[in-house]
Design an enzyme around this catalytic site. Structure first.
Site: not given
Ligand code: F6R
Length: 242
Positions: A67, A134, A136, A141
């Site tokens: 992403d 959440n 994701h 999401e």
């Molecule tokens: C980022 C991504 C997100 C993160 C998630 C957890 O490329 O795809 O899904 O993996 O938001 O983020 P952290 O590891 O910073 O808690």
């Protein structure tokens, strides 16, 4: 879906680095699917250390990231492209032409087409996922349905708040991003999700307690993947069991 509990975040990262290196040693032109954020930092550190120690060679490896924020180019310090350069790409012998990133400043339709065409012809060999509080994965999401292809997402307030820790001010966090959809995730030959910290306990608890595939818990797509592992440390595992 396997559920693996390690002693620490460092052990989780090492365990996953070994999985990545096994894939690369068996297929030197493997396609790695990559996430950003705090969760995979230990994995990238271990891969860089092992590259420097001559244990892994990225010369034929390709990568595709999950992403990117809309509006941020690769030179922006909070873009995921910049993160990848800092944590992995600039330290190993990967070829620039083998790196697939979404250009957050590009035309979203063109970026989406480019990603979907590539993924249709190149299944990911191993994919690392983090998880949002959440549930994701990527920036898929919670929603009423899953989306197959790469798409534009309006980030939830929860995600904007969680990611504001990387920015000077919450108002600087982009409100939209482009994310790989479920097709790229379910067609990956191996998917490994790493989670650490209490903020992830609720989502992991829901994920491991039911095999229901629910778009309101996007990580539940892991139950559909042919080979998936959820790797947590014992602190997180204990907080789920309390
Ligand atoms: C980022 C991504 C997100 C993160 C998630 C957890 O490329 O795809 O899904 O993996 O938001 O983020 P952290 O590891 O910073 O808690």
């Amino acid at each position: 879906m396997k559920y693996i509990v390690t002693k620490s975040y460092e052990d989780s990262s090492r365990y996953i680095a070994n999985l990545f290196e096994k894939v690369i040693s068996e297929k030197n032109d493997a396609l790695l699917g990559l996430a950003t954020g705090s969760s995979p930092e230990g994995l990238y550190k271990d891969l860089v250390d092992d590259y420097k120690a001559g244990k892994v060679d990225f010369s034929n490896v390709s990568t595709i990231n999950l992403d990117e924020y809309i509006g941020l180019g690769r030179m922006h310090e909070q873009s995921f492209g910049y993160y990848m350069d800092q944590h992995l790409f600039s330290h190993v012998n990967i070829k620039n032409e083998n790196i697939h990133l979404i250009d957050g400043q590009g035309n979203p339709e063109d970026e989406i087409r480019k990603y979907d065409e590539y993924l249709e012809n190149h299944p990911i060999d191993i994919l690392i996922l983090g998880i949002g509080g959440n549930g994701h994965v990527g920036f898929n999401e919670p929603a009423d349905s899953f989306i197959k292809g790469t798409h534009v997402v309006n980030l939830t307030e929860d995600t904007i708040k969680a990611n504001s820790r990387f920015f000077n001010n919450i108002s600087e966090v982009p409100k939209r991003s482009i994310t790989m959809g479920m097709y790229g995730i379910v067609t990956a030959k191996k998917v490994v999700l790493i989670a650490s910290g209490k903020a992830k306990a609720n989502a992991i608890s829901k994920l491991i307690s039911s095999e229901r595939i629910d778009p309101h818990l996007p990580c539940s797509i892991l139950h559909l993947c042919s080979d998936s592992e959820v790797v947590v440390d014992e602190t997180l595992d204990e907080s789920i069991r309390q």
